[in-house]
Write a protein that holds these residues in place. Structure first.
Motif, PDB file in Angstrom:
ATOM      1  N   ARG A 117       1.703   0.649 -15.112  1.00  0.00           N
ATOM      2  CA  ARG A 117       0.946   0.867 -13.880  1.00  0.00           C
ATOM      3  C   ARG A 117       0.546  -0.497 -13.319  1.00  0.00           C
ATOM      4  N   THR A 118       0.497  -0.557 -12.019  1.00  0.00           N
ATOM      5  CA  THR A 118       0.140  -1.826 -11.400  1.00  0.00           C
ATOM      6  C   THR A 118      -1.277  -2.225 -11.811  1.00  0.00           C
ATOM      7  N   ASP A 119      -1.424  -3.468 -12.245  1.00  0.00           N
ATOM      8  CA  ASP A 119      -2.755  -3.902 -12.678  1.00  0.00           C
ATOM      9  C   ASP A 119      -3.646  -4.140 -11.454  1.00  0.00           C
ATOM     10  N   PRO A 120      -4.957  -4.048 -11.647  1.00  0.00           N
ATOM     11  CA  PRO A 120      -5.879  -4.121 -10.511  1.00  0.00           C
ATOM     12  C   PRO A 120      -5.746  -5.404  -9.703  1.00  0.00           C
ATOM     13  N   GLN A 121      -5.452  -6.492 -10.384  1.00  0.00           N
ATOM     14  CA  GLN A 121      -5.352  -7.776  -9.682  1.00  0.00           C
ATOM     15  C   GLN A 121      -4.165  -7.779  -8.719  1.00  0.00           C
ATOM     16  N   THR A 122      -3.026  -7.249  -9.181  1.00  0.00           N
ATOM     17  CA  THR A 122      -1.840  -7.175  -8.328  1.00  0.00           C
ATOM     18  C   THR A 122      -2.103  -6.239  -7.155  1.00  0.00           C
ATOM     19  N   ARG A 123      -2.753  -5.115  -7.441  1.00  0.00           N
ATOM     20  CA  ARG A 123      -3.057  -4.162  -6.374  1.00  0.00           C
ATOM     21  C   ARG A 123      -3.970  -4.793  -5.327  1.00  0.00           C
ATOM     22  N   ARG A 124      -4.971  -5.527  -5.776  1.00  0.00           N
ATOM     23  CA  ARG A 124      -5.908  -6.157  -4.850  1.00  0.00           C
ATOM     24  C   ARG A 124      -5.182  -7.158  -3.948  1.00  0.00           C
ATOM     25  N   ARG A 125      -4.325  -7.921  -4.578  1.00  0.00           N
ATOM     26  CA  ARG A 125      -3.574  -8.922  -3.826  1.00  0.00           C
ATOM     27  C   ARG A 125      -2.643  -8.268  -2.807  1.00  0.00           C
ATOM     28  N   ALA A 126      -1.988  -7.216  -3.229  1.00  0.00           N
ATOM     29  CA  ALA A 126      -1.094  -6.497  -2.305  1.00  0.00           C
ATOM     30  C   ALA A 126      -1.905  -5.951  -1.133  1.00  0.00           C
ATOM     31  N   ASP A 127      -3.069  -5.385  -1.429  1.00  0.00           N
ATOM     32  CA  ASP A 127      -3.910  -4.827  -0.360  1.00  0.00           C
ATOM     33  C   ASP A 127      -4.350  -5.912   0.620  1.00  0.00           C
ATOM     34  N   GLN A 128      -4.712  -7.065   0.080  1.00  0.00           N
ATOM     35  CA  GLN A 128      -5.128  -8.177   0.957  1.00  0.00           C
ATOM     36  C   GLN A 128      -3.987  -8.591   1.881  1.00  0.00           C
ATOM     37  N   LEU A 129      -2.793  -8.665   1.325  1.00  0.00           N
ATOM     38  CA  LEU A 129      -1.638  -9.072   2.133  1.00  0.00           C
ATOM     39  C   LEU A 129      -1.312  -8.016   3.185  1.00  0.00           C
ATOM     40  N   ILE A 130      -1.435  -6.755   2.816  1.00  0.00           N
ATOM     41  CA  ILE A 130      -1.169  -5.663   3.765  1.00  0.00           C
ATOM     42  C   ILE A 130      -2.154  -5.754   4.926  1.00  0.00           C
ATOM     43  N   ASP A 131      -3.407  -6.021   4.627  1.00  0.00           N
ATOM     44  CA  ASP A 131      -4.402  -6.170   5.699  1.00  0.00           C
ATOM     45  C   ASP A 131      -4.095  -7.399   6.551  1.00  0.00           C
ATOM     46  N   PHE A 132      -3.754  -8.494   5.887  1.00  0.00           N
ATOM     47  CA  PHE A 132      -3.421  -9.734   6.596  1.00  0.00           C
ATOM     48  C   PHE A 132      -2.271  -9.497   7.584  1.00  0.00           C
ATOM     49  N   LEU A 133      -1.317  -8.671   7.192  1.00  0.00           N
ATOM     50  CA  LEU A 133      -0.138  -8.411   8.034  1.00  0.00           C
ATOM     51  C   LEU A 133      -0.355  -7.246   8.992  1.00  0.00           C
ATOM     52  N   ALA A 134      -1.597  -6.746   9.036  1.00  0.00           N
ATOM     53  CA  ALA A 134      -1.958  -5.635   9.927  1.00  0.00           C
ATOM     54  C   ALA A 134      -1.100  -4.394   9.659  1.00  0.00           C
ATOM     55  N   LEU A 135      -0.753  -4.196   8.383  1.00  0.00           N
ATOM     56  CA  LEU A 135       0.031  -3.018   8.004  1.00  0.00           C
ATOM     57  C   LEU A 135      -0.859  -1.953   7.342  1.00  0.00           C
ATOM     58  N   GLY A 136      -2.176  -2.149   7.408  1.00  0.00           N
ATOM     59  CA  GLY A 136      -3.125  -1.259   6.731  1.00  0.00           C
ATOM     60  C   GLY A 136      -2.861   0.225   6.956  1.00  0.00           C
ATOM     61  N   PRO A 137      -2.701   0.653   8.220  1.00  0.00           N
ATOM     62  CA  PRO A 137      -2.496   2.078   8.472  1.00  0.00           C
ATOM     63  C   PRO A 137      -1.190   2.611   7.863  1.00  0.00           C
ATOM     64  N   LEU A 138      -0.279   1.712   7.511  1.00  0.00           N
ATOM     65  CA  LEU A 138       1.030   2.139   6.995  1.00  0.00           C
ATOM     66  C   LEU A 138       1.140   1.957   5.484  1.00  0.00           C
ATOM     67  N   ARG A 139       0.021   1.546   4.879  1.00  0.00           N
ATOM     68  CA  ARG A 139      -0.006   1.210   3.449  1.00  0.00           C
ATOM     69  C   ARG A 139       0.729   2.232   2.576  1.00  0.00           C
ATOM     70  N   ASP A 140       0.452   3.517   2.792  1.00  0.00           N
ATOM     71  CA  ASP A 140       0.994   4.549   1.909  1.00  0.00           C
ATOM     72  C   ASP A 140       2.176   5.298   2.515  1.00  0.00           C
ATOM     73  N   GLU A 141       2.708   4.723   3.595  1.00  0.00           N
ATOM     74  CA  GLU A 141       3.908   5.321   4.205  1.00  0.00           C
ATOM     75  C   GLU A 141       5.154   4.810   3.499  1.00  0.00           C
ATOM     76  N   ARG A 142       6.157   5.683   3.440  1.00  0.00           N
ATOM     77  CA  ARG A 142       7.452   5.233   2.916  1.00  0.00           C
ATOM     78  C   ARG A 142       8.020   4.146   3.823  1.00  0.00           C
ATOM     79  N   ALA A 143       8.627   3.148   3.207  1.00  0.00           N
ATOM     80  CA  ALA A 143       9.135   2.008   3.989  1.00  0.00           C
ATOM     81  C   ALA A 143      10.221   2.423   4.975  1.00  0.00           C
ATOM     82  N   ASP A 144      10.949   3.519   4.665  1.00  0.00           N
ATOM     83  CA  ASP A 144      12.017   3.906   5.599  1.00  0.00           C
ATOM     84  C   ASP A 144      11.493   4.583   6.863  1.00  0.00           C
TER      85      ASP A 144
END
Ligand code: ADP
Ligand code: MG
Length: 268
Positions: A117-144
């Protein structure tokens, strides 16, 4: 100043074709460099050699003073070079967050971590990057389900996950709508300014290159044709001839900073 990336005499052949023909290219720490040239001029192949995705037939690649010519691609990522690809490489069936989290494993966090399972530190970092890239609303959407531009942003997130010192971006704006092109540009400027990440950009969008880059290298038929400041390069007659071809003649040289018309997928 010592170069961060310093490649000399890079040659790559495919049978009788010399795709990259004795090219020197360097990037200083924190510098933004553009790499342009007509389709088939060797830009992607040069990127492959710089990131050890393909082995150069001759020449040497140094990164931060170390010879990395013979390293494996995962060692390159771990060492501080990240790469995006002309053909987008995100996993369509995974969510945006999963794609970005998964890319941490390429950076050498290891198979065990990748499979657990993804460790909390990796998850936090991914979340920060998603916010930085303004992809927040799409976080849990399939990439396709993402647009081409949103996928490009996700790919930049994947590249940033390894905390690189240099990112090689291969056609980050191709097939992207103008609004998202600006978003990509702003994110790259910020990554560069706030984190000191150096960028080497392969681009067909000349406007994008002119606005972002301090220095531009021009390839033509595998060889380095010219190198210099964007304004200087765009007015170089040899560059106009090779890159803009007849279209530049039609438009006149005064409009040489306009983007040439480009097929959506130059290497189908
Ligand atoms: P660019 O990215 O500038 O469009 P490429 O690096 O993709 O150019 O290609 C440079 C040249 O090398 C082209 O002529 C292309 O057809 C050829 N080429 C690229 N990859 C291969 C390959 N794997 N096998 C054979 N030829 C290739
Ligand atoms: Mg290419």
């Amino acid at each position: 100043m010592t170069a961060l990336l310093d490649a000399t005499g890079i040659v790559k052949r495919f049978g009788g074709l010399v795709a990259v023909d004795d090219v020197d290219i360097s990037v200083a720490p924190g510098e933004i460099v553009g790499l342009i040239g007509p389709n088939g001029s060797g830009k992607t192949t040069l990127f492959d050699c710089l990131s050890c995705v393909q082995r150069a037939d001759s020449g040497a690649v140094r990164f931060d003073g170390e010879d990395i010519t013979r390293r494996a691609p995962h060692q390159i990522a771990r060492g501080g070079i990240a790469r995006t690809f002309q053909i987008i490489r995100v996993y369509g069936a995974l969510t945006v967050r999963e794609n970005i989290e998964l890319s941490a494993s390429w950076a050498g966090l290891g198979l065990r971590r990748m499979l657990s399972r993804t460790d909390p530190q990796t998850r936090r970092r991914a979340d920060q990057l998603i916010d930085f890239l303004a992809l927040g609303p799409l976080r849990d959407e399939r990439a396709d389900t993402l647009s081409g531009g949103q996928r490009r942003l996700a790919e930049i997130g994947m590249a940033l996950m390894s905390e690189p010192r240099l990112i090689l971006l291969d056609e980050a704006t191709s097939g992207v709508n103008p609004t998202l092109i600006n978003e990509i540009k702003d994110r790259l400027v910020e990554v560069n300014a706030s984190r000191g990440v150096a960028l080497l950009l392969v681009e067909h969008n000349v406007q994008f290159i002119a606005e972002l880059c301090e220095r531009v290298v021009v390839l033509d038929q595998g060889r380095k044709l010219a190198e210099g400041a964007p304004a200087h390069i765009m007015n170089n007659p040899e560059v106009i001839e090779a890159y803009f071809g007849a279209a530049a003649g039609d438009r006149g040289r005064g409009s040489s900073t306009a983007a040439p018309s480009t097929p959506q997928d130059p290497n189908p």
